[in-house]
Design a protein around this motif. Structure first.
Motif, PDB file in Angstrom:
ATOM      1  N   UNK A  77     -25.566 -37.161 -28.892  1.00 29.80           N
ATOM      2  CA  UNK A  77     -26.492 -36.571 -27.922  1.00 29.80           C
ATOM      3  C   UNK A  77     -26.206 -37.037 -26.498  1.00 29.80           C
ATOM      4  N   UNK A  78     -25.195 -37.890 -26.340  1.00 30.18           N
ATOM      5  CA  UNK A  78     -24.752 -38.319 -25.008  1.00 30.18           C
ATOM      6  C   UNK A  78     -23.526 -37.483 -24.670  1.00 30.18           C
ATOM      7  N   UNK A  79     -23.586 -36.830 -23.522  1.00 32.06           N
ATOM      8  CA  UNK A  79     -22.527 -35.887 -23.170  1.00 32.06           C
ATOM      9  C   UNK A  79     -22.218 -35.980 -21.679  1.00 32.06           C
ATOM     10  N   UNK A  80     -20.939 -35.853 -21.342  1.00 29.98           N
ATOM     11  CA  UNK A  80     -20.522 -35.818 -19.942  1.00 29.98           C
ATOM     12  C   UNK A  80     -20.161 -34.387 -19.603  1.00 29.98           C
ATOM     13  N   UNK A  81     -20.762 -33.886 -18.520  1.00 23.08           N
ATOM     14  CA  UNK A  81     -20.550 -32.494 -18.108  1.00 23.08           C
ATOM     15  C   UNK A  81     -20.067 -32.469 -16.657  1.00 23.08           C
ATOM     16  N   UNK A  82     -19.430 -31.363 -16.241  1.00 25.60           N
ATOM     17  CA  UNK A  82     -18.978 -31.267 -14.853  1.00 25.60           C
ATOM     18  C   UNK A  82     -20.156 -31.320 -13.874  1.00 25.60           C
ATOM     19  N   UNK A  83     -19.964 -32.049 -12.786  1.00 28.90           N
ATOM     20  CA  UNK A  83     -21.000 -32.202 -11.750  1.00 28.90           C
ATOM     21  C   UNK A  83     -21.417 -30.845 -11.188  1.00 28.90           C
ATOM     22  N   UNK A  92     -29.504 -37.911  -9.862  1.00 27.91           N
ATOM     23  CA  UNK A  92     -29.464 -39.370  -9.918  1.00 27.91           C
ATOM     24  C   UNK A  92     -29.838 -39.853 -11.315  1.00 27.91           C
ATOM     25  N   UNK A  93     -29.320 -41.038 -11.711  1.00 24.66           N
ATOM     26  CA  UNK A  93     -29.708 -41.602 -13.009  1.00 24.66           C
ATOM     27  C   UNK A  93     -31.225 -41.718 -13.114  1.00 24.66           C
ATOM     28  N   UNK A 108     -33.033 -33.801 -21.559  1.00 30.05           N
ATOM     29  CA  UNK A 108     -31.963 -34.775 -21.406  1.00 30.05           C
ATOM     30  C   UNK A 108     -32.251 -35.637 -20.182  1.00 30.05           C
ATOM     31  N   UNK A 109     -31.769 -36.885 -20.224  1.00 26.55           N
ATOM     32  CA  UNK A 109     -31.924 -37.786 -19.099  1.00 26.55           C
ATOM     33  C   UNK A 109     -30.548 -38.093 -18.522  1.00 26.55           C
ATOM     34  N   UNK A 110     -30.457 -38.066 -17.207  1.00 32.36           N
ATOM     35  CA  UNK A 110     -29.208 -38.412 -16.536  1.00 32.36           C
ATOM     36  C   UNK A 110     -29.039 -39.928 -16.627  1.00 32.36           C
ATOM     37  N   UNK A 111     -27.865 -40.370 -17.139  1.00 30.57           N
ATOM     38  CA  UNK A 111     -27.621 -41.801 -17.260  1.00 30.57           C
ATOM     39  C   UNK A 111     -26.531 -42.297 -16.316  1.00 30.57           C
ATOM     40  N   UNK A 112     -25.648 -41.385 -15.877  1.00 28.90           N
ATOM     41  CA  UNK A 112     -24.586 -41.786 -14.950  1.00 28.90           C
ATOM     42  C   UNK A 112     -24.128 -40.577 -14.150  1.00 28.90           C
ATOM     43  N   UNK A 116     -17.574 -36.180  -9.788  1.00 33.03           N
ATOM     44  CA  UNK A 116     -17.131 -35.007 -10.539  1.00 33.03           C
ATOM     45  C   UNK A 116     -17.860 -34.785 -11.860  1.00 33.03           C
ATOM     46  N   UNK A 117     -18.571 -35.813 -12.357  1.00 34.15           N
ATOM     47  CA  UNK A 117     -19.187 -35.692 -13.678  1.00 34.15           C
ATOM     48  C   UNK A 117     -20.612 -36.258 -13.692  1.00 34.15           C
ATOM     49  N   UNK A 118     -21.404 -35.733 -14.642  1.00 29.64           N
ATOM     50  CA  UNK A 118     -22.752 -36.240 -14.896  1.00 29.64           C
ATOM     51  C   UNK A 118     -22.855 -36.511 -16.396  1.00 29.64           C
ATOM     52  N   UNK A 119     -23.285 -37.721 -16.750  1.00 28.23           N
ATOM     53  CA  UNK A 119     -23.489 -38.058 -18.155  1.00 28.23           C
ATOM     54  C   UNK A 119     -24.985 -37.972 -18.445  1.00 28.23           C
TER      55      UNK A 119
END
Length: 161
Positions: A77-83, A92-93, A108-112, A116-119
């Motif tokens: 359930x943790x995923x990195x997607x294009x910014x 922001x996290x 979903x919650x932004x963690x990082x 270029x990317x958002x996790x």
């Protein structure tokens, strides 16, 4: 004879919930107890199990495992997607979004965040956390037909509308 907590009863409790390290995560206040209709999925499964059959005035301590609380953490359930999926939005996290997934809408919650990317993490913030509850049952009564129809308790500790 006093009412016992069972399916569709209107229940009012005071509670304190702590994590495994003893840090208080949430609690009701004296002025605002938690009122709910029992057995309608408004509580985590483990807490429902320990409350069933209790009566007004009873106090209990319950240790609830993560599996019976908000579930175990799932790394999938943790995923990195294009910014650029977020457009011009300031990201922001800690921010939360509704995301459309293969399994429907999901919070979903932004963690990082990088240039270029958002996790994002689709786990509940308390997934994987064992919880300890201190509970005092304040009141147990028959829910009214209107409360059952609306799906929540009306009046003190519930919804006023």
């Amino acid at each position: 004879m006093s009412e016992t907590i069972s399916q569709d009863k209107a229940v009012t409790i005071h509670y304190t919930v702590k994590n495994g390290e003893g840090v208080t995560l949430d609690q009701s206040s004296e002025e605002r107890p938690l009122a709910f209709i029992f057995g309608r999925g408004m509580l985590i499964p483990g807490l429902e199990k320990v409350l069933e059959g209790k009566t007004a005035g009873e106090e209990l301590n319950a240790d609830i495992t993560a599996a019976d609380a908000y579930g175990e953490r799932h790394d999938g359930l943790v995923q990195t997607v294009p910014r650029n999926l977020f457009g011009d939005q300031d990201v922001n996290p800690g921010m939360q979004f509704r995301a459309t997934t293969d399994h429907g809408e999901q919070s979903v919650m932004v963690v990082e965040v990088t240039d270029t990317e958002v996790t994002v993490d689709g786990n509940h913030p308390l997934a994987g956390v064992d919880l300890s509850f201190e509970v005092k049952v304040i009141d147990v009564r028959e829910a009214t037909a209107e409360e059952l129809d609306h799906g929540h308790v009306h009046g003190p500790g519930g919804v006023d509308h």
